[in-house]
Design an enzyme around this catalytic site. Structure first.
Site, PDB file in Angstrom:
ATOM      1  N   TYR A 159      -6.048   2.716   4.289  1.00 50.47           N
ATOM      2  CA  TYR A 159      -6.699   3.481   5.087  1.00 50.47           C
ATOM      3  C   TYR A 159      -7.937   3.899   4.352  1.00 50.47           C
ATOM      4  O   TYR A 159      -8.837   4.650   5.113  1.00 50.47           O
ATOM      5  CB  TYR A 159      -5.639   4.966   5.225  1.00 50.47           C
ATOM      6  CG  TYR A 159      -4.088   4.820   5.661  1.00 50.47           C
ATOM      7  CD1 TYR A 159      -3.921   3.479   6.005  1.00 50.47           C
ATOM      8  CD2 TYR A 159      -3.130   5.581   5.296  1.00 50.47           C
ATOM      9  CE1 TYR A 159      -2.506   3.168   6.455  1.00 50.47           C
ATOM     10  CE2 TYR A 159      -1.590   5.222   5.535  1.00 50.47           C
ATOM     11  CZ  TYR A 159      -1.334   4.291   6.051  1.00 50.47           C
ATOM     12  OH  TYR A 159      -0.177   3.740   6.469  1.00 50.47           O
ATOM     13  N   GLU A 209      -4.091  -6.036  -5.628  1.00 47.33           N
ATOM     14  CA  GLU A 209      -3.714  -5.252  -6.766  1.00 47.33           C
ATOM     15  C   GLU A 209      -3.063  -6.087  -7.689  1.00 47.33           C
ATOM     16  O   GLU A 209      -2.829  -7.420  -7.648  1.00 47.33           O
ATOM     17  CB  GLU A 209      -2.629  -3.958  -6.216  1.00 47.33           C
ATOM     18  CG  GLU A 209      -1.358  -4.695  -5.778  1.00 47.33           C
ATOM     19  CD  GLU A 209      -0.329  -3.608  -5.096  1.00 47.33           C
ATOM     20  OE1 GLU A 209      -0.932  -2.508  -4.597  1.00 47.33           O
ATOM     21  OE2 GLU A 209       0.829  -3.890  -5.037  1.00 47.33           O
ATOM     22  N   HIS A 247       5.064  -0.403  -6.199  1.00 44.59           N
ATOM     23  CA  HIS A 247       5.400  -1.911  -5.553  1.00 44.59           C
ATOM     24  C   HIS A 247       6.222  -2.804  -6.530  1.00 44.59           C
ATOM     25  O   HIS A 247       5.693  -2.968  -7.689  1.00 44.59           O
ATOM     26  CB  HIS A 247       4.062  -2.427  -5.190  1.00 44.59           C
ATOM     27  CG  HIS A 247       3.349  -1.535  -4.120  1.00 44.59           C
ATOM     28  ND1 HIS A 247       2.127  -2.037  -3.798  1.00 44.59           N
ATOM     29  CD2 HIS A 247       3.652  -0.735  -3.171  1.00 44.59           C
ATOM     30  CE1 HIS A 247       1.845  -1.176  -2.746  1.00 44.59           C
ATOM     31  NE2 HIS A 247       2.753  -0.530  -2.393  1.00 44.59           N
TER      32      HIS A 247
END
Lengths: 299, 387
Positions: A159, A209, A247
């Site tokens: 976003y 990432e 994550h």
């Protein structure tokens, strides 16, 4: 044009009667997504927001001609829902669910081999083709129809990137969140390939990432096969080793999967890497100008 | 989730893997009694970290008196190993096991292979040392064999590994069975690692697990209440324990800027940008996609319980989560907790104007930021006492 979804996509929502399923079904309908059916075992015959509910994906597909599904099913049963969608031979399945056991996903991944179904996720925000359709939980209003493909392992960072592009007057062809789990469906290279082939995408933003080797593989693919400019950002540059950063896939172990290694690999392959997350839009503009496509991205 | 060696050894025995579960002790007297049974014995600190031997957490005792003396020093000590970080870990329990004769040491483990969506057996003819060092310095000594989660384990997988490890012919059958048991345990209990380091040939010429390490997939704990019972929260950071109660992803770091962010990627990126601007994050904190007032309050409580925190940076990109909800949470938490450090807030996304309005009208001393970079600058300055 766009990738994976468009105005013709006929969508099933698996888990439509749950809180999340219902909420996001409404959001997707409001965005203009063609939601044709819902599935919740034992709730056949009901309606949610005017969408008919079926017991199984196969029934829903037969009755409506659906070709895609999105899964909002609790982690304990989510893998089963993916198997069901694969067996119903849907073209495309998006799994939003976070927290699926890794061995469940290993079995799903093996089962997918040789099947026609493409899986996005799990633990992902889904995807959006601005002005056409949204299959996921991304906030529609920050997006703008246009020509930059966005691909990311993270939801809110997607976003962030999209917002920077939109504020700079640059729209998106499709924004895809591939999810933060170590074993998942579509990866960076799969989606990059689709953007390379998509006539309506002129440039790509890729947000990676720490953990895994998807970004390094993507770097090689970009060097060898992509004609379109790519900008990137890698989060977790200051993450400590051995700690899982939210994550399941975001962990540096055995000295592998570091941000520094990924940034070096991407830069060596001609990708413009943003030094900080607030400069992702700027990096894309630099890459686009270098490739002479910047003007085509505006408006 | 991690468990202790003694718990892992019990699971090994349940699955027919040859080891000695020893006796777990919490006082030097218990260690003395245990040592009386074994004679020559080994006293091993039970902490959730590897590298114990080099850190002084594994000691050989030739008499019960010596064992008691070792335990007296070891129990309550702060053990620093390569894996604990500088802060180390307090030793609350020790395991006393008989001292084995070691004829040969190997390394053997089973892990998830993300790339192949299966399992991988990792082995080496040289055990005892840290496998990561070996992988870095002598990658040619590492043996890898893939196992499909579908097809499962076949005898030939084990025989192939045994051949490459140089397991003696008369022990190959036992080895294949042992490896099969490790994989069965792995799959049935949803492990993420099952490791024997070292696997030895003992004085009776048998394969024997001298150490045992098992970690479990947190996502699968819902299926294994019997494993959840093995959790030892004394081994975990109290702030991380509290965070897990509220379903917050929190990791304690050593800096002085507390971070409250939605989304793991954005949370990592927030740490990165703080560091780039010369600051140092006190934590990673992802409040998730559905933060309630209760969760936001708990998050602030955790941040404020860290005495190092000199400023807090809130970085929210509301997607499905609305900024006004987050703003209400901030105001509620500030009222309840009395936030006494500078609070920098950056809100963006859904209902951002309503959110900003709520913060403005709250009367709270909040430093509003325009974007992520602005917020990081302001937080770094505030932590230095500049605002």
């Amino acid at each position: 044009m766009s990738i994976l979804i468009n105005k013709e996509t006929k969508l099933i929502v698996q888990g439509i009667t749950g809180g999340q399923g219902r909420f996001h079904t409404e959001q997707m309908l409001n965005y203009g997504t063609n939601v044709v059916a819902g599935v919740t075992p034992g709730k056949a015959g009901e309606e949610v927001l005017g969408v008919p509910v079926f017991d199984t994906v196969k029934q829903a597909k037969q009755a409506t001609g659906a070709n895609a599904s999105i899964i909002y099913v609790p982690p304990r049963f989510a893998a089963d829902s993916i198997f069901e969608a694969i067996d119903a031979e849907l073209d495309f399945v998006v799994c939003i669910t976070e927290g699926i056991p890794v061995l469940d996903m290993a079995r799903v991944k093996n089962y997918l081999k040789g099947k026609k179904t493409k899986l996005l996720g799990p633990n992902c925000p889904g995807l959006i083709s601005p002005g056409k359709a949204k299959v996921g939980i991304l906030p529609g209003y920050i997006h703008k129809e246009g020509h930059v493909g966005v691909i990311s392992r993270s939801g809110t960072l997607t976003y962030e990137a999209v917002n920077q592009l939109t504020l700079a007057g640059i729209g998106q062809s499709t924004a895809v969140g591939i999810g933060g789990d170590p074993i998942r469906g579509l990866g960076f290279v799969d989606v990059l390939k689709m953007f390379e082939e998509d006539e309506d995408t002129y440039a790509v933003v890729m947000i990676g990432e720490i953990g895994g080797s998807g970004e390094e593989e993507a770097a090689e693919y970009i060097r060898d096969h992509m004609t379109k400019p790519v900008a990137s950002f890698i989060s977790g540059q200051t993450a400590p080793k051995g700690k899982r950063m939210g994550h399941a896939g975001a962990i540096i172990s055995g000295g592998k999967g570091t941000a520094a290694g990924k940034i070096a690999a991407l830069e060596a392959c001609g990708v413009v890497v943003a030094p900080t997350p607030d400069r992702i839009g700027e990096a894309l503009i630099t890459a686009a100008k270098r490739a002479g496509v910047y003007e085509k991205l505006l408006g | 989730m991690k468990i202790h060696e003694y718990q892992a050894k019990q699971l090994f025995l349940d699955y027919g893997i040859n080891t000695d579960k020893g006796i777990v002790c919490e006082t030097p007297e218990e260690v003395y009694e245990a040592a009386e049974k074994f004679g020559k014995c080994v006293v091993k600190a039970q902490i959730h970290s590897g590298g114990r031997g080099k850190g002084g957490g594994v000691k050989l005792a030739s008499s019960p008196d010596e064992a008691r003396e070792i335990a007296d020093n070891m129990l309550g000590m702060c053990l620093v190993t390569k894996q604990t970080g500088a802060e180390g870990k307090i030793v609350h329990k020790v395991l006393v096991t008989p001292a084995n004769e070691i004829k040969k040491e190997y390394y053997l483990s089973v892990a998830v292979d993300n790339e192949n969506a299966g399992l991988v057996i990792i082995a080496s003819a040289d055990g005892g040392t840290e496998i990561e060092d070996m992988a870095a310095n002598h990658p040619e000594l590492i043996i890898k064999e893939n196992v499909s989660v579908y097809e499962g384990y076949h005898g030939y997988n084990g025989l192939e590994v045994a051949r490459r490890m140089g397991i003696p012919a008369e022990l190959k059958k036992d080895f294949v069975k042992m490896l099969g048991s490790m994989i069965k345990l792995f799959l049935e209990k949803n492990c993420s690692l099952v490791e024997i380091n070292p696997l030895i040939i003992d004085g009776n010429d048998k394969l024997f697990a001298l150490d045992a390490k098992i970690t479990f997939d947190d996502n699968a704990l819902m299926r294994h209440p019997e494993i959840v019972e093995l959790r030892d929260i004394l081994e975990e950071d109290p702030k991380e324990v509290k965070a897990s109660e509220f379903d917050l992803n929190y990791i304690s770091l050593s800096g002085n800027i507390g971070c409250l962010v939605n989304g793991a990627g954005l949370a990592m990126a927030t740490m990165d940008i703080i560091s780039k601007f010369g600051g140092s994050p006190a934590n990673f904190l992802d409040v998730g996609g559905s933060a309630t007032t209760e969760k936001v309050t708990a998050a602030f409580e955790i941040l404020l319980s860290d005495p190092n925190v000199k400023a807090i940076m809130v970085n929210i990109f509301g997607g499905i989560m609305r900024c006004d909800i987050i703003a209400e949470g901030i105001v509620f938490a500030a009222d309840k907790l009395g936030i006494n450090v500078p609070l920098v807030v950056r809100l963006e996304g859904t209902n951002v104007n309503e959110g900003k309005e709520i913060l403005k009208n709250s009367g709270l001393n909040i430093i509003a930021a325009e974007d992520m970079a602005d917020a990081a600058h302001k937080a770094v300055n505030a932590a230095k006492g500049g605002m």
